[in-house]
Design a protein around this motif. Structure first.
Motif, mmCIF file in Angstrom:
data_model
loop_
_atom_site.group_PDB
_atom_site.id
_atom_site.type_symbol
_atom_site.label_atom_id
_atom_site.label_comp_id
_atom_site.label_asym_id
_atom_site.label_seq_id
_atom_site.Cartn_x
_atom_site.Cartn_y
_atom_site.Cartn_z
ATOM 1 N N SER A 122 0.824 -1.206 0.000
ATOM 2 C CA SER A 122 0.000 0.000 0.000
ATOM 3 C C SER A 122 0.861 1.259 0.000
ATOM 4 N N ALA A 123 2.069 1.151 -0.573
ATOM 5 C CA ALA A 123 3.010 2.273 -0.554
ATOM 6 C C ALA A 123 2.488 3.467 -1.339
ATOM 7 N N SER A 124 1.907 3.226 -2.513
ATOM 8 C CA SER A 124 1.398 4.340 -3.316
ATOM 9 C C SER A 124 0.267 5.061 -2.588
ATOM 10 N N ALA A 125 -0.622 4.288 -1.976
ATOM 11 C CA ALA A 125 -1.745 4.897 -1.253
ATOM 12 C C ALA A 125 -1.253 5.712 -0.061
ATOM 13 N N ARG A 126 -0.245 5.207 0.670
ATOM 14 C CA ARG A 126 0.297 5.976 1.798
ATOM 15 C C ARG A 126 0.888 7.291 1.310
ATOM 16 N N ALA A 127 1.649 7.224 0.208
ATOM 17 C CA ALA A 127 2.262 8.439 -0.321
ATOM 18 C C ALA A 127 1.204 9.400 -0.851
ATOM 19 N N ALA A 128 0.174 8.865 -1.516
ATOM 20 C CA ALA A 128 -0.899 9.715 -2.032
ATOM 21 C C ALA A 128 -1.632 10.412 -0.893
ATOM 22 N N ASN A 129 -1.868 9.701 0.196
ATOM 23 C CA ASN A 129 -2.501 10.297 1.368
ATOM 24 C C ASN A 129 -1.651 11.442 1.921
ATOM 25 N N ALA A 130 -0.345 11.237 1.972
ATOM 26 C CA ALA A 130 0.541 12.293 2.471
ATOM 27 C C ALA A 130 0.556 13.490 1.531
ATOM 28 N N LEU A 131 0.520 13.244 0.225
ATOM 29 C CA LEU A 131 0.471 14.343 -0.734
ATOM 30 C C LEU A 131 -0.801 15.167 -0.557
ATOM 31 N N ARG A 132 -1.909 14.471 -0.345
ATOM 32 C CA ARG A 132 -3.171 15.187 -0.123
ATOM 33 C C ARG A 132 -3.119 15.996 1.168
ATOM 34 N N ALA A 133 -2.494 15.443 2.204
ATOM 35 C CA ALA A 133 -2.344 16.180 3.459
ATOM 36 C C ALA A 133 -1.500 17.433 3.255
ATOM 37 N N ALA A 134 -0.484 17.330 2.398
ATOM 38 C CA ALA A 134 0.372 18.481 2.128
ATOM 39 C C ALA A 134 -0.406 19.599 1.446
ATOM 40 N N ALA A 135 -1.406 19.220 0.640
ATOM 41 C CA ALA A 135 -2.209 20.230 -0.042
ATOM 42 C C ALA A 135 -3.002 21.084 0.936
ATOM 43 N N ASP A 136 -3.235 20.555 2.142
ATOM 44 C CA ASP A 136 -3.970 21.302 3.167
ATOM 45 C C ASP A 136 -3.053 22.171 4.027
#
Length: 241
Positions: A122-136
């Protein structure tokens, strides 16, 4: 104007120490190999400073960087584990950053996570979640974090890549990104629903692989030119007219 842009793009390529890469990308249907991409070391995220001053925001399943009033839209589909996406960010990223800073384009990022399903983990999903958090986290934080994330991408599309601790260490490289809220989002997977929706948007787009680029809704057929800054600048100029 085109000559000036090409000269700027060539300077960006020299500064990053890039090598042209004859590769296609990561395919969601199982095709494509990471071998060629892995032979080229990731370039440092030298354009993060330019991106850090640009407005960025989440809009539905996309994260948008640049002025909403820009006359052109460049849509980028990328999976955090895809090594070709890391090469694209290192080469084309500085070109897109400069064009966005000039107000010529706004960049829409669609963060895919199909490599989790293709190779496990689930590495891509973890990184995608972090990217979305960065957008906030404020203007520029997403773009700067994305550049650092791809520059720190583990080799081999590893299913064990981008652990929570690794993502937070990457975030340490972006001034002002770490906070109680950001850390909690990364550790708790706060944006997992958004990650799933972004992956569906990638699948529904029909592009079939990453990196894929649309300019004003039309596919940009860059081939190996996606991985060379000067060539990408020329291809982009042609698409923008």
């Amino acid at each position: 104007m085109a000559v000036r842009r090409t000269r700027r793009a060539l300077a960006a390529a020299v500064a990053a120490g890039l090598i042209g890469l004859a590769a296609v990308g990561c395919s969601s249907d199982g095709g494509g190999s990471a071998d060629a991409a892995e032979k080229v070391a990731a370039a440092p995220a030298g354009h993060a400073g330019t991106l850090s001053v640009l407005p960025s925001r989440a809009e539905s399943t996309k994260i948008v960087v640049g002025d909403a009033r820009a006359p052109h839209t460049v849509t980028v589909f990328a999976d955090p584990r895809c090594p070709y996406c890391a090469r694209f960010e290192a080469s084309a990223g500085p070109v897109l950053a400069e064009r966005a800073a000039e107000g010529e384009v706004r960049i829409e990022y669609v963060v895919a996570s199909f490599l989790d399903g293709r190779t496990g983990g689930s590495a891509s999903a973890r990184a995608a979640n972090a990217l979305r958090a960065a957008a906030d986290a404020g203007p520029g934080k997403f773009a700067a974090f994305q550049a650092e994330l791809f520059a720190s991408q583990p080799a081999g599309e590893s299913k064990d890549a981008f652990t929570t601790d690794h993502l937070l260490r990457i975030a340490d490289g972006v001034e002002g990104l770490r906070s109680e809220s950001f850390d909690a989002s990364v550790r708790g997977g706060t944006h997992r629903a958004w990650v799933a929706a972004a992956e569906r948007a990638f699948q529904d787009s029909g592009v079939g692989g990453t990196p894929s680029v649309l300019v004003d809704g039309k596919a940009l057929d860059g081939g190996a030119g996606l991985y060379d800054a000067a060539e990408f600048g020329r291809i982009l100029d042609g698409a923008l007219g």
